[in-house]
Structures are given as C-alpha cells and as structure tokens.
Motif scaffolding. Structure first.
Motif, PDB file in Angstrom:
ATOM      1  N   LYS A 294      10.581   6.905   4.291  1.00  0.00           N
ATOM      2  CA  LYS A 294      10.942   7.912   5.287  1.00  0.00           C
ATOM      3  C   LYS A 294      11.874   7.344   6.364  1.00  0.00           C
ATOM      4  N   GLU A 295      11.674   6.076   6.689  1.00  0.00           N
ATOM      5  CA  GLU A 295      12.426   5.469   7.786  1.00  0.00           C
ATOM      6  C   GLU A 295      13.681   4.733   7.345  1.00  0.00           C
ATOM      7  N   THR A 296      13.874   4.568   6.048  1.00  0.00           N
ATOM      8  CA  THR A 296      14.975   3.738   5.548  1.00  0.00           C
ATOM      9  C   THR A 296      16.036   4.565   4.838  1.00  0.00           C
TER      10      THR A 296
ATOM     11  N   PRO B 250       0.839  -1.213   0.000  1.00  0.00           N
ATOM     12  CA  PRO B 250       0.000   0.000   0.000  1.00  0.00           C
ATOM     13  C   PRO B 250       0.868   1.255   0.000  1.00  0.00           C
ATOM     14  N   GLU B 251       0.377   2.312  -0.631  1.00  0.00           N
ATOM     15  CA  GLU B 251       1.140   3.557  -0.764  1.00  0.00           C
ATOM     16  C   GLU B 251       1.599   4.096   0.588  1.00  0.00           C
ATOM     17  N   SER B 252       0.753   3.988   1.598  1.00  0.00           N
ATOM     18  CA  SER B 252       1.121   4.509   2.921  1.00  0.00           C
ATOM     19  C   SER B 252       2.302   3.750   3.503  1.00  0.00           C
ATOM     20  N   GLU B 253       2.338   2.439   3.276  1.00  0.00           N
ATOM     21  CA  GLU B 253       3.448   1.627   3.781  1.00  0.00           C
ATOM     22  C   GLU B 253       4.736   1.939   3.027  1.00  0.00           C
ATOM     23  N   ILE B 254       4.610   2.179   1.735  1.00  0.00           N
ATOM     24  CA  ILE B 254       5.792   2.536   0.933  1.00  0.00           C
ATOM     25  C   ILE B 254       6.382   3.845   1.438  1.00  0.00           C
TER      26      ILE B 254
END
Length: 253
Positions: free
Chosen positions: A156-158, A147-151
C-alpha cells in the motif's frame, strides 16, 4: 523531528549524499542538500575534523577513512555474514556463478556479502547496495516470507517503479508471485534489477523462525538455460537451509 537533534539530522543528510556521489564540492553539497551555505560549511568542517569526511587539494570532499573502519566493524559483527561465507564459497565454486547474501534493513534489502562468478563476464553488485524488496529475487524472497500484514502495508505504501525491463510493477501480479514464492521456498527473477540477468533466491531464517535475509545465485540470463534452473534451485535452497540452521532455525518449532 521534535525528538531528533536537527544538527545531527542535517549532518546525516550531507553524508547521505556520498552514497551516490564519490566526490563533491562545497557548492555542489549546498545545491544537493538545500541547506544554507554557512550551515553546510560549518558542518563539513566538523565532519572533516572527526574523520568522517576528507577534503582534497581541490577543495572537494570524499568520505573519510573512518567509514572504512566502521564499515569493517559492522561487517565483522554480522554473524549471518560470517556463518554464511564458507557455504557461499562452496556454492559459488560448485555452480560457478555469483552468490549474493542480503538482509532486511528498514524495509529494504541490503547486500552484505557477495562472491563473484568465476566467469570473465559478471554482474557488478556491490556490498552495501540496497534494493527495494519488490524487485530482484534476493530481495523479493524476503518480502514473500514477511507476515501478511507487513506485506500488505508495504504494498500500500510502496510505488512499484520499473528498474529493469522485467521489474514487476503490477501489485496484484506481485501478490501472486509472492504467494507462490512462499509456497515453493524460492523465487526467480528475470531482468528485474538489471536487464538480461537472471537470479534464483531462497530465504534465510533465524532462531526465532523469522526471515532475516536471502541467498541468491545470479548472472547473465544466457548462462541460466531452463534445463539448468532446477539444479540451481535445489542448490540455493539447500545452502540457504544450511545457513538458517547455523542461525538456530528449526522448521519443527
């Protein structure tokens, strides 16, 4: 940490050292773990008694045979692996290059099955190997279908660290590649995890229409001439679709 057993967490920290180290002495384990020597000695004794570690005549530790038993149990219970194997073999025999199967685990890709190429020169990807979702076709195709939100959370975190000479480290470029990969239903990587290699991958979905893994053909880039790539793409997509169907996926849902 308050809801976790500290001894168990520390013991897992010791075992985790053996992911990248075949054999370690007590002092090496103490140095790498940062845990006091008395605590390490006590935990190693317990892990050895349980069969999780083995100490040789030199006093060095390796993973115990119990891991082999557990590893086989996990492998045997992975339905995707069992379902995919015959189709992977057919694909490998038809194309002649290595075929890899990955699944997502804790926002990483883990290789759960592989079939080596028929050529003498080959890539040495191991079952159990992990790779970041942003690098390599068989990993990135999973990321592309989340899902786009997970991407966005993942990006942001990686930190996108270079692994091979072709690793994508620019987040905007990666976003573009991910969007195109989702539209195309496949992705191609060049020297992203290992230099001078190529890989073509397609996604695998389960009965909930959720992406659960990736299937790829990989090998030295000299064996992936541009005129052959469309044929490889077609075969990888077809096989990944067949595996998805076996897992209950239907794009009509």
């Amino acid at each position: 940490m308050q809801n976790k057993n500290k001894t168990v967490v520390k013991s897992m920290k010791l075992l985790d050292l053996f992911r990248t180290n075949w054999k370690l002495s007590l002092n090496e384990i103490v140095e790498l773990s940062g845990i006091p020597k008395t605590s390490v000695h006590r935990m190693l004794g317990s892990l050895e008694d349980m069969g999780l570690l083995h100490k040789d005549h030199e006093g060095k530790y390796t993973l115990g045979m119990l891991f082999l038993e557990f590893g086989q149990l996990v492998a045997d219970r992975l339905d995707m692996r069992q379902l995919a194997y015959p189709m992977m073999k057919e694909l490998r025999d038809e194309i002649g290059e290595a075929v890899n199967l990955t699944m997502i685990d804790n926002m990483e890709a883990i290789y759960i099955e592989k079939l080596d190429t028929l050529h003498p020169v080959r890539l040495y990807t191991k079952v159990g190997r992990r790779s970041p979702l942003y690098a390599g076709a068989c990993s990135r195709i999973i990321l592309a279908h989340l899902p786009e939100s997970e991407i966005e959370t993942y990006l942001k975190e990686t930190e996108l660290k270079p692994i091979g000479i072709g690793t994508i480290t620019d987040k905007q470029k990666l976003r573009t590649v991910l969007q195109q990969s989702k539209l195309d239903g496949y992705t191609i990587s060049y020297s992203e995890l290992e230099d001078h290699t190529s890989s073509v991958a397609a996604p695998i979905f389960d009965y909930t229409n959720k992406v659960v893994g990736g299937l790829s053909i990989a090998g030295p880039d000299v064996r992936f001439p541009k005129e052959h790539v469309p044929h490889i793409i077609e075969k990888v997509k077809r096989t990944a679709a067949e595996i998805s169907q076996k897992l209950g996926y239907s794009n009509q849902k």
